[in-house]
Design a protein around this motif. Structure first.
Motif, PDB file in Angstrom:
ATOM      1  N   ASN A  69       0.820  -1.216   0.000  1.00 25.87           N
ATOM      2  CA  ASN A  69       0.000   0.000   0.000  1.00 25.87           C
ATOM      3  C   ASN A  69       0.851   1.262   0.000  1.00 25.87           C
ATOM      4  OD1 ASN A  69      -2.774  -1.263   0.389  1.00 25.87           O
ATOM      5  ND2 ASN A  69      -1.627  -2.173   2.076  1.00 25.87           N
ATOM      6  N   CYS A  70       2.014   1.176  -0.627  1.00 22.14           N
ATOM      7  CA  CYS A  70       2.915   2.332  -0.663  1.00 22.14           C
ATOM      8  C   CYS A  70       2.470   3.289  -1.772  1.00 22.14           C
ATOM      9  CB  CYS A  70       4.355   1.864  -0.905  1.00 22.14           C
ATOM     10  SG  CYS A  70       5.544   3.215  -0.898  1.00 22.14           S
ATOM     11  N   ASP A  79       8.907   5.686   5.588  1.00 16.66           N
ATOM     12  CA  ASP A  79       8.422   6.378   6.788  1.00 16.66           C
ATOM     13  C   ASP A  79       7.089   7.068   6.566  1.00 16.66           C
ATOM     14  OD1 ASP A  79      10.187   8.052   5.125  1.00 16.66           O
ATOM     15  OD2 ASP A  79       9.642   9.633   6.553  1.00 16.66           O
ATOM     16  N   THR A  80       6.501   6.895   5.372  1.00 15.29           N
ATOM     17  CA  THR A  80       5.182   7.492   5.125  1.00 15.29           C
ATOM     18  C   THR A  80       4.104   6.442   4.870  1.00 15.29           C
ATOM     19  OG1 THR A  80       5.533   7.702   2.732  1.00 15.29           O
ATOM     20  CG2 THR A  80       6.288   9.535   4.106  1.00 15.29           C
ATOM     21  N   ILE A  81       4.482   5.167   4.896  1.00 17.49           N
ATOM     22  CA  ILE A  81       3.504   4.093   4.635  1.00 17.49           C
ATOM     23  C   ILE A  81       2.516   3.997   5.813  1.00 17.49           C
ATOM     24  CG2 ILE A  81       3.233   1.584   4.398  1.00 17.49           C
ATOM     25  CD1 ILE A  81       5.897   1.560   2.869  1.00 17.49           C
ATOM     26  N   GLN A  82       1.234   4.011   5.464  1.00 17.12           N
ATOM     27  CA  GLN A  82       0.196   3.977   6.510  1.00 17.12           C
ATOM     28  C   GLN A  82      -0.238   2.552   6.859  1.00 17.12           C
ATOM     29  OE1 GLN A  82      -0.896   6.755   8.004  1.00 17.12           O
ATOM     30  NE2 GLN A  82       0.316   8.123   6.739  1.00 17.12           N
ATOM     31  N   LYS A  83      -0.121   1.635   5.890  1.00 20.73           N
ATOM     32  CA  LYS A  83      -0.592   0.259   6.127  1.00 20.73           C
ATOM     33  C   LYS A  83       0.424  -0.718   5.552  1.00 20.73           C
ATOM     34  CE  LYS A  83      -4.465  -2.836   5.322  1.00 20.73           C
ATOM     35  NZ  LYS A  83      -5.675  -3.109   4.578  1.00 20.73           N
ATOM     36  N   PRO A 112       1.298   0.209   9.641  1.00 18.20           N
ATOM     37  CA  PRO A 112       1.441   1.591  10.133  1.00 18.20           C
ATOM     38  C   PRO A 112       2.884   2.028  10.408  1.00 18.20           C
ATOM     39  CG  PRO A 112       0.645   0.186  11.887  1.00 18.20           C
ATOM     40  CD  PRO A 112       0.693  -0.677  10.666  1.00 18.20           C
ATOM     41  N   ALA A 153       4.401   4.738   9.213  1.00 21.46           N
ATOM     42  CA  ALA A 153       4.508   6.183   9.461  1.00 21.46           C
ATOM     43  C   ALA A 153       4.340   6.463  10.957  1.00 21.46           C
ATOM     44  CB  ALA A 153       3.472   6.941   8.643  1.00 21.46           C
ATOM     45  N   GLN A 154       3.305   5.859  11.525  1.00 18.36           N
ATOM     46  CA  GLN A 154       3.073   6.037  12.961  1.00 18.36           C
ATOM     47  C   GLN A 154       4.216   5.459  13.779  1.00 18.36           C
ATOM     48  OE1 GLN A 154       0.441   7.806  14.302  1.00 18.36           O
ATOM     49  NE2 GLN A 154       1.725   7.619  16.131  1.00 18.36           N
TER      50      GLN A 154
END
Lengths: 392, 64
Positions: A48-49, A56-60, A62, A64-65
């Motif tokens: 899901n990039c 460091d911005t990939i959400q899934k 998580p 980024a978190q």
């Protein structure tokens, strides 16, 4: 039992209490083992990039978190996953140190710190420890003065270990950083044996860079680690690309130069992330782990002739023992010579001591339970008694 | 095996692997003699029951 034709299944941590100094803190949590099963395929975190196509911005999952949580956990302003602490060292030297510039290291600097200096053609200067095997602020100040006299400039960077790999001693990083900053020397704290093991705050230490090792102390697969910076250095260390191809005119968006784009793209990143909630919680139980370490060390010290080379009482679980006058005396007469100790330990279900070592050796009790610590204590004493050493 | 049935099978495989991982963790926690206390025995019993369910799903989905 084998994993494949040529690869034997590894069952060390299922069958033994493993005291290997470099393995104890990197042993995976159950959640990390599950994550590795699920995310073992190569680019598994990239499903899901999307733009800007950065780890460091990939959400899934998580990630980024996770990056934000890591920075917060370390008391720093920004953090990136790196393939081992050593790659963090190199990112910093490559950004801060130019050819022939002096860099301050210490008697206990890991060899990869030297190699990171060598890669950028820097000049290493070492700070030596005192008789207690501690790097002191005064020694750092003296060495900086010497460098300034000799090189006509202060060092471009100071490396200091929070906990060193030889003695497992805790060094006064906060005071050392304060001294270095008086000379405008940026400070890199190597937390390979502290980050993920004990509470560590880069802000409290006053360091510019804080580096941790995933596979050494954060219950993560290798190679993994974290490079964290204060806001002053974030832009420099995590600068984005500005290069353009001369023919194709291609440019590369927001890729970070020192990270060579993305770093950990699969099981390493997700394994580290899966262990993180446990790691964040376990650092608060470090005192209990130190108590267990002292229980084992005390048992060893009850054996005639045995000394502890590390600071004592122990403040960390990595300990250097001196058994020249106990187990090595046995080794000189034993038919298995120096291998008698590891052989006897393995019979008790204990491993991780370097085979053949009976003089100076290291162990790391991190992660054992109270019951296991007691078992270790009894086992060392029993081996001593069985080999004619008195136990007080 | 197709569509939603396939997903059920895959989930059962992973669930089984994760349950085995929980057993592996108990082995690690209790090494070297693997003497389990009462709580750990209860935990193992729960895991084995769940594992049997996953095996039953796999038999139903993959063999029927």
């Amino acid at each position: 039992m084998n994993c494949s034709d040529a690869i034997e299944n590894r069952e060390v941590d299922e069958l033994f209490i493993n005291l290997d100094p470099i393995q104890a803190g990197g042993r995976l949590t159950a959640d990390a083992m599950k994550a590795v099963l699920s995310y073992g395929d190569g680019y598994s975190v990239c499903d899901n990039c999307g733009k800007p196509f950065r780890l460091d911005t990939i959400q899934k999952p998580p990630l980024a978190q996770f990056h934000a949580d890591l920075a917060s956990f370390l008391g720093m302003d920004a953090a990136r996953l790196v393939p081992g602490a050593r790659r963090g060292f190199l990112a910093v030297t490559h950004s801060l140190v130019s050819k022939n510039e002096p860099v301050l290291l210490t008697e206990y600097s890991h060899y990869t710190e030297f190699l990171a200096v060598e890669q950028v053609l820097g000049k290493p200067f070492e700070v030596m420890a005192d008789s207690r095997h501690i790097i002191t602020p005064d020694a750092v100040a003296e060495r900086i003065e010497e460098v300034i006299r000799q090189e006509k400039r202060p060092p471009s960077l100071l490396f200091v270990e929070q906990v060193d790999y030889q003695y497992g001693n805790i060094h006064p990083v906060r005071e050392i950083a304060a001294v270095a900053h008086q000379y405008d020397v940026p400070v890199l704290c190597n937390g390979a044996y502290s980050v993920g093991i004990m509470p560590v705050s880069g802000k409290d230490l006053g360091v510019d860079f804080l580096i941790g090792s995933g596979h050494k102390s954060m219950a993560a697969p290798a190679p993994s680690g974290v490079l964290a910076t204060s806001s002053e250095w974030t832009e420099k260390i995590f600068r984005t690309t500005s290069i353009t191809g001369d023919q194709t005119k291609r440019s590369f968006g927001l890729k970070e130069v020192e990270m060579l784009g993305c770093t950990l793209m699969g099981a390493t990143a997700v394994g580290m992330m899966a262990s993180f909630p446990h790691v964040r919680e376990r650092v608060n139980r470090f005192g209990t782990q130190v108590a267990y370490a002292n229980k084992v060390v005390d048992a060893l010290l009850s054996i005639e002739g045995t000394e502890v080379a590390s600071e004592y009482p122990r403040r960390h679980t990595l300990t250097r023992m001196n058994t020249n006058n106990s187990f090595d005396r046995v080794a000189k007469k034993h038919k298995k010579s120096g291998y008698f100790l590891i052989s006897a330990l393995r019979e008790q279900g204990i491993t991780g001591i370097i085979p053949g070592s009976t003089r100076i050796w290291k162990m790391n009790t991190y992660g054992v339970s109270d019951r296991q610590a007691s078992y270790l204590a009894r086992s060392f004493q029993e081996i001593a008694r069985n080999n004619g050493l008195s136990v007080g | 095996m197709s569509g939603i049935m396939s997903k059920r099978t895959v989930d059962a495989v992973f669930h089984g692997l994760f349950l085995f991982t929980d057993l592996r963790q108990i082995l690690r926690d209790t090494t070297p003699d693997h003497t389990l206390d009462d709580d750990q025995k209860k935990e193992v019993s729960k895991i084995l029951t769940k594992l049997e369910k996953q095996v039953a799903i796999l038999q139903e989905e993959m063999l029927s």
